[in-house]
Design a protein around this motif. Structure first.
Motif, PDB file in Angstrom:
ATOM      1  N   LYS A 196      -4.630   3.738  -1.072  1.00 55.68           N
ATOM      2  CA  LYS A 196      -4.573   2.299  -0.800  1.00 55.68           C
ATOM      3  C   LYS A 196      -4.661   2.011   0.692  1.00 55.68           C
ATOM      4  CE  LYS A 196      -2.236   0.827  -4.960  1.00 55.68           C
ATOM      5  NZ  LYS A 196      -1.093   0.106  -5.515  1.00 55.68           N
ATOM      6  N   ILE A 197      -4.025   2.844   1.502  1.00 53.81           N
ATOM      7  CA  ILE A 197      -4.132   2.686   2.958  1.00 53.81           C
ATOM      8  C   ILE A 197      -5.585   2.875   3.381  1.00 53.81           C
ATOM      9  CG2 ILE A 197      -3.474   3.649   5.198  1.00 53.81           C
ATOM     10  CD1 ILE A 197      -0.751   4.414   3.853  1.00 53.81           C
ATOM     11  N   ALA A 198      -6.198   3.923   2.875  1.00 54.26           N
ATOM     12  CA  ALA A 198      -7.591   4.217   3.213  1.00 54.26           C
ATOM     13  C   ALA A 198      -8.513   3.061   2.831  1.00 54.26           C
ATOM     14  CB  ALA A 198      -8.041   5.502   2.523  1.00 54.26           C
ATOM     15  N   GLN A 199      -8.288   2.510   1.658  1.00 58.68           N
ATOM     16  CA  GLN A 199      -9.115   1.398   1.203  1.00 58.68           C
ATOM     17  C   GLN A 199      -8.949   0.195   2.125  1.00 58.68           C
ATOM     18  OE1 GLN A 199      -8.066  -0.088  -2.685  1.00 58.68           O
ATOM     19  NE2 GLN A 199     -10.107  -0.955  -3.000  1.00 58.68           N
ATOM     20  N   ARG A 200      -7.723  -0.088   2.521  1.00 55.73           N
ATOM     21  CA  ARG A 200      -7.478  -1.251   3.382  1.00 55.73           C
ATOM     22  C   ARG A 200      -8.099  -1.081   4.766  1.00 55.73           C
ATOM     23  NH1 ARG A 200      -3.697  -5.672   3.262  1.00 55.73           N
ATOM     24  NH2 ARG A 200      -2.726  -4.675   1.467  1.00 55.73           N
ATOM     25  N   ILE A 201      -8.020   0.133   5.330  1.00 53.49           N
ATOM     26  CA  ILE A 201      -8.547   0.313   6.691  1.00 53.49           C
ATOM     27  C   ILE A 201      -9.978   0.850   6.699  1.00 53.49           C
ATOM     28  CG2 ILE A 201      -6.257   0.531   7.689  1.00 53.49           C
ATOM     29  CD1 ILE A 201      -6.758   3.543   7.971  1.00 53.49           C
ATOM     30  N   LYS A 202     -10.535   1.030   5.515  1.00 55.85           N
ATOM     31  CA  LYS A 202     -11.938   1.415   5.352  1.00 55.85           C
ATOM     32  C   LYS A 202     -12.284   2.750   6.010  1.00 55.85           C
ATOM     33  CE  LYS A 202     -13.478  -3.321   4.826  1.00 55.85           C
ATOM     34  NZ  LYS A 202     -12.427  -4.241   5.165  1.00 55.85           N
ATOM     35  N   VAL A 203     -11.483   3.758   5.653  1.00 53.53           N
ATOM     36  CA  VAL A 203     -11.761   5.140   6.057  1.00 53.53           C
ATOM     37  C   VAL A 203     -11.541   6.022   4.831  1.00 53.53           C
ATOM     38  CG1 VAL A 203     -11.077   4.789   8.472  1.00 53.53           C
ATOM     39  CG2 VAL A 203      -9.407   5.662   6.833  1.00 53.53           C
ATOM     40  N   PRO A 204     -12.071   7.238   4.840  1.00 53.39           N
ATOM     41  CA  PRO A 204     -11.836   8.140   3.708  1.00 53.39           C
ATOM     42  C   PRO A 204     -10.352   8.482   3.548  1.00 53.39           C
ATOM     43  CG  PRO A 204     -13.651   8.932   5.061  1.00 53.39           C
ATOM     44  CD  PRO A 204     -13.002   7.820   5.818  1.00 53.39           C
ATOM     45  N   GLN A 205      -9.946   8.711   2.314  1.00 55.68           N
ATOM     46  CA  GLN A 205      -8.562   9.082   2.039  1.00 55.68           C
ATOM     47  C   GLN A 205      -8.181  10.365   2.774  1.00 55.68           C
ATOM     48  OE1 GLN A 205      -7.501   9.180  -2.117  1.00 55.68           O
ATOM     49  NE2 GLN A 205      -5.684  10.414  -1.725  1.00 55.68           N
ATOM     50  N   SER A 206      -9.114  11.287   2.885  1.00 55.28           N
ATOM     51  CA  SER A 206      -8.823  12.546   3.584  1.00 55.28           C
ATOM     52  C   SER A 206      -8.481  12.287   5.052  1.00 55.28           C
ATOM     53  CB  SER A 206     -10.004  13.505   3.470  1.00 55.28           C
ATOM     54  OG  SER A 206     -11.171  12.935   4.035  1.00 55.28           O
ATOM     55  N   THR A 207      -9.088  11.282   5.648  1.00 55.00           N
ATOM     56  CA  THR A 207      -8.780  10.931   7.036  1.00 55.00           C
ATOM     57  C   THR A 207      -7.344  10.435   7.137  1.00 55.00           C
ATOM     58  OG1 THR A 207     -11.076  10.384   7.526  1.00 55.00           O
ATOM     59  CG2 THR A 207      -9.409   9.421   8.966  1.00 55.00           C
ATOM     60  N   VAL A 208      -6.956   9.563   6.226  1.00 50.75           N
ATOM     61  CA  VAL A 208      -5.579   9.050   6.221  1.00 50.75           C
ATOM     62  C   VAL A 208      -4.594  10.199   6.043  1.00 50.75           C
ATOM     63  CG1 VAL A 208      -3.921   7.612   4.959  1.00 50.75           C
ATOM     64  CG2 VAL A 208      -6.225   6.750   5.423  1.00 50.75           C
ATOM     65  N   SER A 209      -4.879  11.097   5.134  1.00 49.38           N
ATOM     66  CA  SER A 209      -3.982  12.232   4.892  1.00 49.38           C
ATOM     67  C   SER A 209      -3.816  13.083   6.137  1.00 49.38           C
ATOM     68  CB  SER A 209      -4.505  13.084   3.731  1.00 49.38           C
ATOM     69  OG  SER A 209      -4.492  12.338   2.536  1.00 49.38           O
ATOM     70  N   ARG A 210      -4.922  13.385   6.809  1.00 47.55           N
ATOM     71  CA  ARG A 210      -4.851  14.201   8.036  1.00 47.55           C
ATOM     72  C   ARG A 210      -4.111  13.465   9.156  1.00 47.55           C
ATOM     73  NH1 ARG A 210     -10.186  15.170   6.682  1.00 47.55           N
ATOM     74  NH2 ARG A 210     -10.891  13.859   8.392  1.00 47.55           N
ATOM     75  N   LEU A 211      -4.368  12.170   9.301  1.00 48.30           N
ATOM     76  CA  LEU A 211      -3.703  11.394  10.347  1.00 48.30           C
ATOM     77  C   LEU A 211      -2.201  11.321  10.114  1.00 48.30           C
ATOM     78  CD1 LEU A 211      -6.230   8.461  10.802  1.00 48.30           C
ATOM     79  CD2 LEU A 211      -5.747  10.292  12.444  1.00 48.30           C
ATOM     80  N   LEU A 212      -1.812  11.052   8.886  1.00 50.34           N
ATOM     81  CA  LEU A 212      -0.384  10.932   8.587  1.00 50.34           C
ATOM     82  C   LEU A 212       0.335  12.272   8.653  1.00 50.34           C
ATOM     83  CD1 LEU A 212      -0.429   8.244   5.749  1.00 50.34           C
ATOM     84  CD2 LEU A 212       0.129   7.945   8.178  1.00 50.34           C
ATOM     85  N   ALA A 213      -0.388  13.354   8.425  1.00 49.06           N
ATOM     86  CA  ALA A 213       0.199  14.693   8.548  1.00 49.06           C
ATOM     87  C   ALA A 213       0.258  15.155  10.003  1.00 49.06           C
ATOM     88  CB  ALA A 213      -0.607  15.691   7.724  1.00 49.06           C
ATOM     89  N   GLY A 214      -0.445  14.434  10.881  1.00 49.23           N
ATOM     90  CA  GLY A 214      -0.447  14.805  12.296  1.00 49.23           C
ATOM     91  C   GLY A 214      -1.390  15.930  12.635  1.00 49.23           C
ATOM     92  N   ASP A 221       0.859  -1.189   0.000  1.00 54.35           N
ATOM     93  CA  ASP A 221       0.000   0.000   0.000  1.00 54.35           C
ATOM     94  C   ASP A 221       0.892   1.234   0.000  1.00 54.35           C
ATOM     95  OD1 ASP A 221      -2.131  -1.754   0.161  1.00 54.35           O
ATOM     96  OD2 ASP A 221      -2.382  -1.531   2.315  1.00 54.35           O
ATOM     97  N   THR A 222       1.137   1.767  -1.191  1.00 53.39           N
ATOM     98  CA  THR A 222       2.103   2.850  -1.334  1.00 53.39           C
ATOM     99  C   THR A 222       1.471   4.234  -1.446  1.00 53.39           C
ATOM    100  OG1 THR A 222       2.155   2.466  -3.718  1.00 53.39           O
ATOM    101  CG2 THR A 222       3.823   1.331  -2.402  1.00 53.39           C
ATOM    102  N   THR A 223       0.156   4.303  -1.383  1.00 51.99           N
ATOM    103  CA  THR A 223      -0.510   5.607  -1.459  1.00 51.99           C
ATOM    104  C   THR A 223      -1.513   5.736  -0.316  1.00 51.99           C
ATOM    105  OG1 THR A 223      -2.344   4.810  -2.823  1.00 51.99           O
ATOM    106  CG2 THR A 223      -0.369   5.589  -3.991  1.00 51.99           C
ATOM    107  N   HIS A 224      -1.880   6.964  -0.041  1.00 53.62           N
ATOM    108  CA  HIS A 224      -2.910   7.204   0.979  1.00 53.62           C
ATOM    109  C   HIS A 224      -4.217   6.528   0.586  1.00 53.62           C
ATOM    110  CE1 HIS A 224      -0.881  11.070   2.761  1.00 53.62           C
ATOM    111  NE2 HIS A 224      -0.109  10.023   2.808  1.00 53.62           N
TER     112      HIS A 224
END
Length: 81
Positions: A23-41, A18-21
């Motif tokens: 793909k991570i979002a899809q795997r953990i079943k959350v919106p991509q924007s959530t992954v982006s905000r979480l990874l940005a802190g 999972d090399t993109t936000h």
């Protein structure tokens, strides 16, 4: 405010392919924007999201969260009033 340890998540996600936000979002079943905000802190992870990341990538909960510096004694005393 506890934040997600982004490097740990992205390292494990990359190992899983999972090399993109997205793909991570899809795997953990959350919106991509959530992954982006979480990874940005900029967003605090929910318990549900932490558990999803733990299940998806096998990362212990203790390794997922970075705690901010503890409050000063003065701040703690004020909060106790």
């Amino acid at each position: 405010m506890p934040t997600l340890h982004g490097k740990t998540v992205t390292d494990r996600a990359e190992q899983a392919g999972d090399t993109t936000h997205a793909k991570i979002a899809q795997r953990i079943k959350v919106p991509q924007s959530t992954v982006s905000r979480l990874l940005a802190g900029t967003s605090e992870p929910s318990v549900r999201t932490l558990l999803r990341i733990k299940a998806a990538y096998g990362i212990p909960l203790d390794d997922l969260v970075v705690e901010d510096a503890p409050a000063s004694a003065e701040t703690g005393a004020e909060a106790a009033r």
